[in-house]
Scaffold this motif. Sequence first.
Motif, mmCIF file in Angstrom:
data_model
loop_
_atom_site.group_PDB
_atom_site.id
_atom_site.type_symbol
_atom_site.label_atom_id
_atom_site.label_comp_id
_atom_site.label_asym_id
_atom_site.label_seq_id
_atom_site.Cartn_x
_atom_site.Cartn_y
_atom_site.Cartn_z
ATOM 1 N N VAL A 82 -27.924 -18.652 67.973
ATOM 2 C CA VAL A 82 -27.213 -18.680 66.693
ATOM 3 C C VAL A 82 -25.706 -18.795 66.933
ATOM 4 O O VAL A 82 -25.141 -18.082 67.758
ATOM 5 N N LEU A 83 -25.073 -19.688 66.169
ATOM 6 C CA LEU A 83 -23.639 -19.945 66.281
ATOM 7 C C LEU A 83 -22.879 -19.270 65.150
ATOM 8 O O LEU A 83 -23.274 -19.356 63.983
ATOM 9 N N VAL A 84 -21.766 -18.605 65.505
ATOM 10 C CA VAL A 84 -20.794 -18.140 64.514
ATOM 11 C C VAL A 84 -19.612 -19.100 64.588
ATOM 12 O O VAL A 84 -18.831 -19.064 65.541
ATOM 13 N N PRO A 85 -19.461 -19.992 63.602
ATOM 14 C CA PRO A 85 -18.379 -20.991 63.672
ATOM 15 C C PRO A 85 -17.023 -20.352 63.460
ATOM 16 O O PRO A 85 -16.896 -19.218 62.979
ATOM 17 N N GLN A 86 -15.998 -21.115 63.805
ATOM 18 C CA GLN A 86 -14.633 -20.599 63.686
ATOM 19 C C GLN A 86 -14.214 -20.466 62.231
ATOM 20 O O GLN A 86 -13.561 -19.494 61.846
ATOM 21 N N ALA A 149 -24.882 -13.384 61.424
ATOM 22 C CA ALA A 149 -25.618 -14.052 62.497
ATOM 23 C C ALA A 149 -26.707 -13.147 63.059
ATOM 24 O O ALA A 149 -27.825 -13.602 63.358
ATOM 25 N N LEU A 150 -26.423 -11.866 63.203
ATOM 26 C CA LEU A 150 -27.416 -10.937 63.741
ATOM 27 C C LEU A 150 -28.595 -10.765 62.791
ATOM 28 O O LEU A 150 -29.701 -10.412 63.233
ATOM 29 N N MET A 151 -28.390 -11.010 61.517
ATOM 30 C CA MET A 151 -29.493 -10.919 60.558
ATOM 31 C C MET A 151 -30.588 -11.941 60.850
ATOM 32 O O MET A 151 -31.736 -11.757 60.441
ATOM 33 N N ALA A 152 -30.237 -13.010 61.551
ATOM 34 C CA ALA A 152 -31.234 -14.027 61.902
ATOM 35 C C ALA A 152 -32.055 -13.644 63.125
ATOM 36 O O ALA A 152 -32.939 -14.393 63.532
ATOM 37 N N GLY A 153 -31.742 -12.492 63.711
ATOM 38 C CA GLY A 153 -32.497 -12.037 64.882
ATOM 39 C C GLY A 153 -32.291 -12.878 66.119
ATOM 40 O O GLY A 153 -33.258 -13.248 66.784
ATOM 41 N N PRO A 154 -31.038 -13.191 66.470
ATOM 42 C CA PRO A 154 -30.811 -14.068 67.627
ATOM 43 C C PRO A 154 -31.154 -13.394 68.941
ATOM 44 O O PRO A 154 -31.072 -12.172 69.072
ATOM 45 N N ARG A 155 -31.521 -14.227 69.902
ATOM 46 C CA ARG A 155 -31.660 -13.764 71.280
ATOM 47 C C ARG A 155 -30.416 -14.122 72.083
ATOM 48 O O ARG A 155 -30.236 -13.638 73.199
ATOM 49 N N LEU A 156 -29.567 -14.964 71.495
ATOM 50 C CA LEU A 156 -28.347 -15.428 72.148
ATOM 51 C C LEU A 156 -27.343 -15.755 71.057
ATOM 52 O O LEU A 156 -27.679 -16.417 70.072
ATOM 53 N N ILE A 177 -15.683 -5.140 69.900
ATOM 54 C CA ILE A 177 -16.982 -5.224 69.238
ATOM 55 C C ILE A 177 -17.891 -6.219 69.959
ATOM 56 O O ILE A 177 -19.080 -5.959 70.191
ATOM 57 N N ILE A 178 -17.322 -7.369 70.332
ATOM 58 C CA ILE A 178 -18.119 -8.382 71.037
ATOM 59 C C ILE A 178 -18.621 -7.834 72.359
ATOM 60 O O ILE A 178 -19.794 -8.019 72.739
ATOM 61 N N ARG A 179 -17.766 -7.145 73.093
ATOM 62 C CA ARG A 179 -18.174 -6.592 74.379
ATOM 63 C C ARG A 179 -19.285 -5.561 74.198
ATOM 64 O O ARG A 179 -20.209 -5.478 75.021
ATOM 65 N N THR A 180 -19.220 -4.786 73.121
ATOM 66 C CA THR A 180 -20.277 -3.817 72.846
ATOM 67 C C THR A 180 -21.608 -4.517 72.601
ATOM 68 O O THR A 180 -22.658 -4.044 73.054
ATOM 69 N N LEU A 181 -21.582 -5.644 71.902
ATOM 70 C CA LEU A 181 -22.802 -6.428 71.697
ATOM 71 C C LEU A 181 -23.420 -6.823 73.037
ATOM 72 O O LEU A 181 -24.634 -6.716 73.243
ATOM 73 N N VAL A 182 -22.576 -7.282 73.949
ATOM 74 C CA VAL A 182 -23.065 -7.691 75.271
ATOM 75 C C VAL A 182 -23.632 -6.495 76.025
ATOM 76 O O VAL A 182 -24.714 -6.565 76.625
ATOM 77 N N ASP A 183 -22.924 -5.391 75.977
ATOM 78 C CA ASP A 183 -23.344 -4.202 76.718
ATOM 79 C C ASP A 183 -24.651 -3.622 76.204
ATOM 80 O O ASP A 183 -25.331 -2.882 76.923
ATOM 81 N N THR A 184 -24.999 -3.943 74.964
ATOM 82 C CA THR A 184 -26.278 -3.491 74.424
ATOM 83 C C THR A 184 -27.366 -4.549 74.555
ATOM 84 O O THR A 184 -28.438 -4.420 73.951
ATOM 85 N N GLY A 185 -27.085 -5.602 75.346
ATOM 86 C CA GLY A 185 -28.137 -6.539 75.716
ATOM 87 C C GLY A 185 -28.068 -7.933 75.142
ATOM 88 O O GLY A 185 -28.918 -8.774 75.477
ATOM 89 N N MET A 186 -27.094 -8.228 74.280
ATOM 90 C CA MET A 186 -27.022 -9.548 73.660
ATOM 91 C C MET A 186 -26.244 -10.524 74.535
ATOM 92 O O MET A 186 -25.040 -10.333 74.754
ATOM 93 N N PRO A 187 -26.873 -11.597 75.050
ATOM 94 C CA PRO A 187 -26.100 -12.608 75.777
ATOM 95 C C PRO A 187 -25.143 -13.317 74.811
ATOM 96 O O PRO A 187 -25.532 -13.658 73.690
ATOM 97 N N VAL A 188 -23.915 -13.539 75.239
ATOM 98 C CA VAL A 188 -22.905 -14.153 74.381
ATOM 99 C C VAL A 188 -22.222 -15.295 75.127
ATOM 100 O O VAL A 188 -21.802 -15.143 76.279
ATOM 101 N N LEU A 189 -22.130 -16.433 74.445
ATOM 102 C CA LEU A 189 -21.345 -17.568 74.915
ATOM 103 C C LEU A 189 -20.180 -17.723 73.951
ATOM 104 O O LEU A 189 -20.383 -17.921 72.756
#
Length: 243
Positions: A82-86, A149-156, A177-189
């Motif tokens: 799932v993409l979060v656009p600018q 975006a998280l409401m869509a249940g993303p894996r990435l 906040i973004i780093r916390t998402l990663v630390d709880t298991g969400m891969p982020v690009l």
Amino acid sequence: MTALVVEGLVGGYGADDHVVKGVSFTLAPGRMVCVIGPNGAGKSTVLKLLAGLLRPITGTIRVFGDVVTPASPAAMIAAGCVLVPQERNVFGALSVEENLSMGAYAEGRRARSRMADVYDRFPMLRERRRQAARTMSGGQRQVLAMGQALMAGPRLLMLDEPTAGLSPVAAQGLFAIIRTLVDTGMPVLMVEQNALDALDISDDAVVLVDGQVAHAGTARGLAADPTIRRLFLGVRMTKEISG
């Protein structure tokens, strides 16, 4: 299993428009990759190709082992990418809760539990659930966009310049906040112009130049590389590392 594998990605805004010229990289589960580089390097175009907003000319995209190319937005969302656009990433006239509901339009019965999870992760959104998105600050809207975006249940999760236009304080808060998402298991690009802070919170990094991968490695290693500091991070980075 690798969260994302991109191999030989070529594409742009037309059949003969090769903005991205054979980009390859990987994203491991529970890690964050930032994509940095000069303006016009093709960073955001990579995300649009990965999100299915643009159709790749050639190349392969694998999400958790499944090939999803040639991609479409529906195929990428179904694959959990799932993409979060600018820009234009929330509905200004809708409330926070209505925006979150829009993110779960295809989730059916899972929408209620997803919203509870998002509120637990971002208490600020619960407090403002009836507030119109247009009345929120830039940083708050970006948090709302990530919640949607998280409401869509993303894996990435893919983020396109999430701190653009934010004050330094708001940008730092969003990065946390973004780093916390990663630390709880969400891969982020993440594509980000603020290269210094992006490298500081990332695990790995890719440097694009003229649509190609010029450098890749750990974020810490690239941040310490004199060439990267000189070409892409500027005087501020040099001073902070040396001082």
